[in-house]
Scaffold this active site. Structure first.
Site, short mmCIF file in Angstrom:
data_model
loop_
_atom_site.label_atom_id
_atom_site.label_comp_id
_atom_site.label_asym_id
_atom_site.label_seq_id
_atom_site.Cartn_x
_atom_site.Cartn_y
_atom_site.Cartn_z
NE ARG A 39 -3.73 2.11 2.62
CZ ARG A 39 -3.54 3.35 3.07
NH1 ARG A 39 -2.35 3.75 3.48
NH2 ARG A 39 -4.55 4.21 3.11
CB SER A 111 -11.62 -1.14 3.21
OG SER A 111 -10.26 -1.34 3.06
CE LYS A 140 -8.65 4.48 6.04
NZ LYS A 140 -9.15 4.43 4.71
N1 3NM Z 1 -7.18 1.07 6.44
P1 3NM Z 1 -2.15 1.65 11.40
S1 3NM Z 1 -7.17 1.81 8.86
C1 3NM Z 1 -4.84 1.26 5.70
O1 3NM Z 1 -10.04 1.18 8.50
C2 3NM Z 1 -5.89 1.38 6.72
O2 3NM Z 1 -9.89 0.64 6.43
C3 3NM Z 1 -7.97 1.25 7.50
O3 3NM Z 1 -2.54 1.69 9.88
C4 3NM Z 1 -9.42 1.02 7.48
O4 3NM Z 1 -2.02 0.21 11.76
C5 3NM Z 1 -5.72 1.80 8.03
O5 3NM Z 1 -0.81 2.35 11.42
C6 3NM Z 1 -4.43 2.21 8.65
O6 3NM Z 1 -3.20 2.37 12.15
C7 3NM Z 1 -3.74 1.15 9.42
#
Ligand code: 3NM
Length: 213
Positions: A39, A111, A140
């Protein structure tokens, strides 16, 4: 299909403390991540393809699943194991179209950010569903919390991968609710010792939910 009890690492060059993605993924694979998703929102298509080709080979060596984010054409071109689609992606290319592009043998993940999106995804031709962000994440500007976790697990007819702000300190809160698969960027990519962190996370998943694996 993906196996349950998976630790799913999502790459993020911008969140890797300046370390190279291939190096980070190698360390994560050495610790035992089961699934890697490329990603890299900042990379153009040709660079994604070059990086993706390296990661395909690397993941094969470790018998890990390799997934490309957003683009089923790239996933197909580099012969990745599958593609992960966001809600925005499926407005442009439907899940059924993505399936035609990657074929029936490949994995499609999607997602979801609410129980209603999850319910729709559950009826679609995807192989796993990501649900989140369950905790605060820098990726997010909102999070949905863990209230829906048991609900989505109850209705799910395919593996569920929880995502968003998950780390060594809070993963148990999900495992206690029945989660079997968790995905992370920063808890892995920003760990000082990536391999050790992954080993410890895997141990927690095993103890929490998957004692028999
Ligand atoms: N997708 P971290 S949250 C790529 O909720 C991604 O769909 C999400 O990164 C979703 O583990 C997210 O650093 C980020 O929080 C995940």
């Amino acid at each position: 299909m993906i196996k349950d009890c998976s630790l799913y690492f999502v790459t993020g060059q911008d969140s890797s403390n300046g370390r190279d993605t291939v190096e980070v993924v190698t360390e994560a694979l050495n610790g035992g991540v089961d699934i890697v998703q490329m990603r890299e929102k900042g990379l153009e298509k040709n660079k994604l393809i070059l990086l993706g080709m390296k990661l395909v080979d690397l993941c094969k060596k470790y018998d890990a699943v390799f997934i490309v984010n957003d683009d089923p054409y790239i996933a197909k071109e580099i012969n990745a194991d599958g593609v992960h689609l966001g809600q925005e992606d499926i407005m442009k290319i439907s899940i059924d179209e993505a399936r035609k592009i990657v074929g029936t043998e490949k994995i499609i993940g999607v997602s979801t950010h609410s129980v209603s999106q999850f319910t729709l995804a559950n009826e679609s031709d995807v192989d796993y569903i990501a649900y989140g962000p369950v905790f605060v994440t820098k990726t997010k500007d909102y999070y949905i919390g863990v209230d829906g976790v048991e609900k989505v697990l109850k209705i799910a007819n395919k593996p569920v991968v929880f995502i968003g702000g998950i780390n060594e300190k809070n993963v148990d809160a999900l495992l206690e609710k029945g989660a079997k698969n968790v995905a992370m960027i920063r808890a892995i990519s920003q760990a000082e010792k990536i391999t050790d962190t992954v080993i410890s996370l895997k141990e927690m998943i095993k103890k929490g939910q998957c004692r028999d694996y």
